[in-house]
Motif scaffolding. Sequence first.
Motif, short mmCIF file in Angstrom:
data_model
loop_
_atom_site.label_atom_id
_atom_site.label_comp_id
_atom_site.label_asym_id
_atom_site.label_seq_id
_atom_site.Cartn_x
_atom_site.Cartn_y
_atom_site.Cartn_z
N GLY A 68 24.82 -47.59 16.69
CA GLY A 68 24.01 -48.48 15.85
C GLY A 68 22.60 -47.94 15.66
O GLY A 68 21.90 -47.70 16.63
N GLY A 69 22.19 -47.75 14.40
CA GLY A 69 20.85 -47.28 14.11
C GLY A 69 20.64 -45.79 14.24
O GLY A 69 19.53 -45.29 14.07
N ALA A 70 21.70 -45.03 14.55
CA ALA A 70 21.58 -43.57 14.68
C ALA A 70 21.44 -42.93 13.30
O ALA A 70 21.66 -43.57 12.26
CB ALA A 70 22.79 -43.00 15.41
N THR A 71 21.08 -41.65 13.30
CA THR A 71 20.92 -40.90 12.05
C THR A 71 22.10 -39.97 11.83
O THR A 71 22.57 -39.32 12.76
CB THR A 71 19.62 -40.09 12.07
N VAL A 72 22.58 -39.90 10.59
CA VAL A 72 23.63 -38.97 10.20
C VAL A 72 22.99 -37.86 9.37
O VAL A 72 22.33 -38.13 8.37
CB VAL A 72 24.73 -39.66 9.37
N VAL A 73 23.19 -36.62 9.80
CA VAL A 73 22.68 -35.45 9.08
C VAL A 73 23.84 -34.87 8.28
O VAL A 73 24.82 -34.38 8.85
CB VAL A 73 22.09 -34.41 10.04
N LEU A 74 23.74 -34.91 6.95
CA LEU A 74 24.84 -34.56 6.05
C LEU A 74 24.73 -33.14 5.50
O LEU A 74 23.64 -32.69 5.12
CB LEU A 74 24.88 -35.54 4.87
N ASP A 75 25.88 -32.47 5.43
CA ASP A 75 25.99 -31.17 4.78
C ASP A 75 27.40 -31.12 4.20
O ASP A 75 28.36 -30.81 4.90
CB ASP A 75 25.76 -30.04 5.78
N LEU A 87 23.26 -47.24 10.09
CA LEU A 87 22.92 -45.83 10.26
C LEU A 87 21.83 -45.40 9.27
O LEU A 87 21.68 -45.98 8.19
CB LEU A 87 24.16 -44.95 10.07
N LEU A 88 21.09 -44.36 9.65
CA LEU A 88 20.10 -43.74 8.79
C LEU A 88 20.70 -42.41 8.32
O LEU A 88 21.58 -41.86 8.97
CB LEU A 88 18.80 -43.49 9.56
N THR A 89 20.24 -41.90 7.18
CA THR A 89 20.84 -40.68 6.65
C THR A 89 19.78 -39.67 6.20
O THR A 89 18.68 -40.04 5.78
CB THR A 89 21.77 -40.97 5.46
N THR A 90 20.15 -38.40 6.28
CA THR A 90 19.33 -37.31 5.77
C THR A 90 20.25 -36.14 5.47
O THR A 90 21.46 -36.20 5.70
CB THR A 90 18.22 -36.91 6.76
N VAL A 91 19.68 -35.06 4.95
CA VAL A 91 20.43 -33.86 4.60
C VAL A 91 19.91 -32.70 5.44
O VAL A 91 18.70 -32.51 5.56
CB VAL A 91 20.28 -33.52 3.10
N GLY A 92 20.82 -31.93 6.03
CA GLY A 92 20.38 -30.81 6.85
C GLY A 92 21.53 -30.15 7.56
O GLY A 92 22.68 -30.62 7.50
N ILE A 93 21.22 -29.06 8.25
CA ILE A 93 22.22 -28.33 9.03
C ILE A 93 21.73 -28.26 10.47
O ILE A 93 20.62 -27.81 10.73
CB ILE A 93 22.42 -26.91 8.50
N THR A 94 22.55 -28.73 11.36
CA THR A 94 22.19 -28.70 12.78
C THR A 94 22.22 -27.28 13.30
O THR A 94 23.20 -26.56 13.12
CB THR A 94 23.15 -29.58 13.59
N MET A 95 21.14 -26.88 13.95
CA MET A 95 21.03 -25.55 14.55
C MET A 95 20.94 -25.72 16.06
O MET A 95 19.99 -26.32 16.57
CB MET A 95 19.78 -24.84 14.03
N GLN A 96 21.94 -25.23 16.76
CA GLN A 96 21.96 -25.35 18.21
C GLN A 96 21.80 -23.99 18.87
O GLN A 96 22.05 -22.95 18.27
CB GLN A 96 23.28 -25.98 18.66
#
Length: 299
Positions: free
Chosen positions: A87-94, A115-124
């Motif tokens: 609940g309330g987490a962010t989703v990073v979309l690609d 949920l919150l949303t944005t656009v990006g690529i996770t870099m680990q």
Amino acid sequence: MRLLKSLDLRGWLLVGTAACCVALTGAAATFTSSAQAGAALEERKLPMKFSWIGCEPNCRGWVSAVGIITTDTPKDFEEFVRGRQLGGATVVLDSSGGSVNDAITLGRRFRNLGLLTTVGITMQNRGGQGARPAVAPEAYCESMCVFLLLAGKKRYVPEAAHVRVHQIWMGDRADDAKAASYSAQDLMIVERDIGRLAKYTFDMGGAGDLLSLALNVPPWEDLHELDASELKLTNLVTTALVADVLPNVNVSAPAMADLAPKTQDRFGEEPEQPHPGRSTKTAEASVPTGAAPVAASQK
């Protein structure tokens, strides 16, 4: 983000040694970034995958959502959610898009969870073991991914991201839409799905301008990339502050211009070994999940 390191100048020998080390480190960082960029591009061609990215104790973490929205995606997300407090987490979309009806189902689930949303690529694993994950902004959110982005209670799009739209279409005829033939049943399906998409858009707080921009681009033309003014006009962006969706997260990872060409195929590609019975095309106006297609001769 470019990491600048100061050199302790204690004689020419030390300077030469340090310069060599910096050069090697830079080469390793470039190799790692390029490898991750290539992996991200390949993942975008596959059915959507959800991953939890933890970065405690400095930030809460986020959900990475990469790939094409298929008929299995809502079910896969439910399995991912099970046992997690999202609940309330962010989703990073690609993502390059996918099934209209399944994207709508998934988007409504996002909104129900707040949920919150944005656009990006996770870099680990950037910078070695123990380094915090980051988000590279040069990602793509195309077609139905844009409507997933709209599902967020708060929505942020970095300047380097590519948010692109086009018309929905019959997924099995999208590769050569002009040459394909269409029945009255096909037209009914497309018009019905446009109606569902319109209702969803307004339910999510989007503007009619989003539908207008998307429905003006046929599948045989390049996708239309929304500029900053259009992102605001369509109400896809609700905040200009990345901290509103990803507090304490580095979102200025090294630029990756080669991550995907700007003329990227909107419909993606089949994986080399597709899952039996699973369509990985971005079916833009397919029969809804679980519904049997109506015979062409049926009135």
